[in-house]
Design a protein around this motif. Structure first.
Motif, short mmCIF file in Angstrom:
data_model
loop_
_atom_site.label_atom_id
_atom_site.label_comp_id
_atom_site.label_asym_id
_atom_site.label_seq_id
_atom_site.Cartn_x
_atom_site.Cartn_y
_atom_site.Cartn_z
N MET A 1 -6.84 -0.78 -83.18
CA MET A 1 -6.29 -0.41 -84.47
C MET A 1 -7.24 0.56 -85.17
O MET A 1 -8.44 0.37 -85.17
CB MET A 1 -6.09 -1.66 -85.32
CG MET A 1 -5.60 -1.37 -86.72
SD MET A 1 -5.48 -2.83 -87.75
CE MET A 1 -4.12 -3.66 -87.00
N ASP A 2 -6.71 1.60 -85.73
CA ASP A 2 -7.50 2.60 -86.44
C ASP A 2 -6.92 2.74 -87.84
O ASP A 2 -5.96 3.46 -88.05
CB ASP A 2 -7.46 3.92 -85.67
CG ASP A 2 -8.32 4.99 -86.30
OD1 ASP A 2 -8.85 4.78 -87.40
OD2 ASP A 2 -8.46 6.05 -85.68
N VAL A 3 -7.48 2.01 -88.80
CA VAL A 3 -7.00 2.04 -90.17
C VAL A 3 -8.03 2.77 -91.01
O VAL A 3 -9.15 2.31 -91.17
CB VAL A 3 -6.80 0.61 -90.72
CG1 VAL A 3 -6.32 0.64 -92.16
CG2 VAL A 3 -5.84 -0.16 -89.85
N GLN A 4 -7.66 3.95 -91.50
CA GLN A 4 -8.53 4.75 -92.36
C GLN A 4 -9.94 4.89 -91.78
O GLN A 4 -10.93 4.71 -92.46
CB GLN A 4 -8.58 4.15 -93.76
CG GLN A 4 -7.24 4.15 -94.45
CD GLN A 4 -7.32 3.56 -95.84
OE1 GLN A 4 -8.37 3.21 -96.33
NE2 GLN A 4 -6.18 3.43 -96.48
N GLU A 6 -11.44 3.02 -89.55
CA GLU A 6 -12.06 1.79 -89.07
C GLU A 6 -11.53 1.48 -87.68
O GLU A 6 -10.34 1.60 -87.42
CB GLU A 6 -11.72 0.62 -90.00
CG GLU A 6 -12.30 0.74 -91.38
CD GLU A 6 -11.92 -0.43 -92.26
OE1 GLU A 6 -11.35 -1.42 -91.76
OE2 GLU A 6 -12.18 -0.35 -93.47
N LEU A 7 -12.44 1.07 -86.80
CA LEU A 7 -12.06 0.77 -85.43
C LEU A 7 -12.34 -0.69 -85.08
O LEU A 7 -13.29 -1.27 -85.58
CB LEU A 7 -12.84 1.65 -84.45
CG LEU A 7 -12.74 3.15 -84.62
CD1 LEU A 7 -13.66 3.84 -83.64
CD2 LEU A 7 -11.31 3.61 -84.43
N SER A 8 -11.53 -1.20 -84.18
CA SER A 8 -11.81 -2.51 -83.59
C SER A 8 -12.86 -2.33 -82.50
O SER A 8 -13.16 -1.21 -82.08
CB SER A 8 -10.53 -3.09 -82.97
OG SER A 8 -10.15 -2.28 -81.86
N VAL A 9 -13.42 -3.43 -82.03
CA VAL A 9 -14.37 -3.38 -80.93
C VAL A 9 -13.72 -2.75 -79.71
O VAL A 9 -14.33 -1.92 -79.03
CB VAL A 9 -14.91 -4.80 -80.62
CG1 VAL A 9 -15.67 -4.82 -79.31
CG2 VAL A 9 -15.80 -5.29 -81.75
N ARG A 45 -15.25 4.91 -87.41
CA ARG A 45 -15.07 5.90 -86.35
C ARG A 45 -16.22 6.91 -86.36
O ARG A 45 -16.76 7.27 -85.30
CB ARG A 45 -13.74 6.63 -86.52
CG ARG A 45 -13.54 7.79 -85.55
CD ARG A 45 -12.25 8.55 -85.81
NE ARG A 45 -11.09 7.75 -85.46
CZ ARG A 45 -10.61 7.64 -84.22
NH1 ARG A 45 -11.19 8.28 -83.23
NH2 ARG A 45 -9.55 6.91 -83.98
N ALA A 46 -16.64 7.36 -87.52
CA ALA A 46 -17.72 8.34 -87.62
C ALA A 46 -19.02 7.79 -87.03
O ALA A 46 -19.78 8.53 -86.40
CB ALA A 46 -17.93 8.75 -89.07
#
Length: 77
Positions: A1-4, A6-9, A45-46
């Protein structure tokens, strides 16, 4: 999931082409900044992209050093 951003492992592992367990180790050691949200690790993500960039630079430097050492060994034979 990529919300704004943010990534999951799992998504971070996919981006880095490593196992999720390895990513968790990096997160726990503070190599990549992260936080826990609802019992799940989250990472920006960054920060994953920056880790990948630094890792690529380190790998290239190591490969260059190995090449240099190989040339030195060949020259001394």
């Amino acid at each position: 999931m990529d919300v704004q951003g943010e990534l999951s492992v799992q998504r971070a592992a996919d981006m880095l082409n490593v196992s999720p367990a390895f990513v968790v180790k990096l997160l726990e050691e503070g190599v990549i900044p992260a936080w826990v949200d609802g019992g799940e690790w989250r990472v920006a993500r960054a920060d994953v992209e920056e880790f990948r960039r630094r890792d690529d630079v380190a790998r290239r430097a190591a490969a260059d050093e190995l090449g240099r050492l190989g040339q030195e060994l060949n020259a001394s034979e």
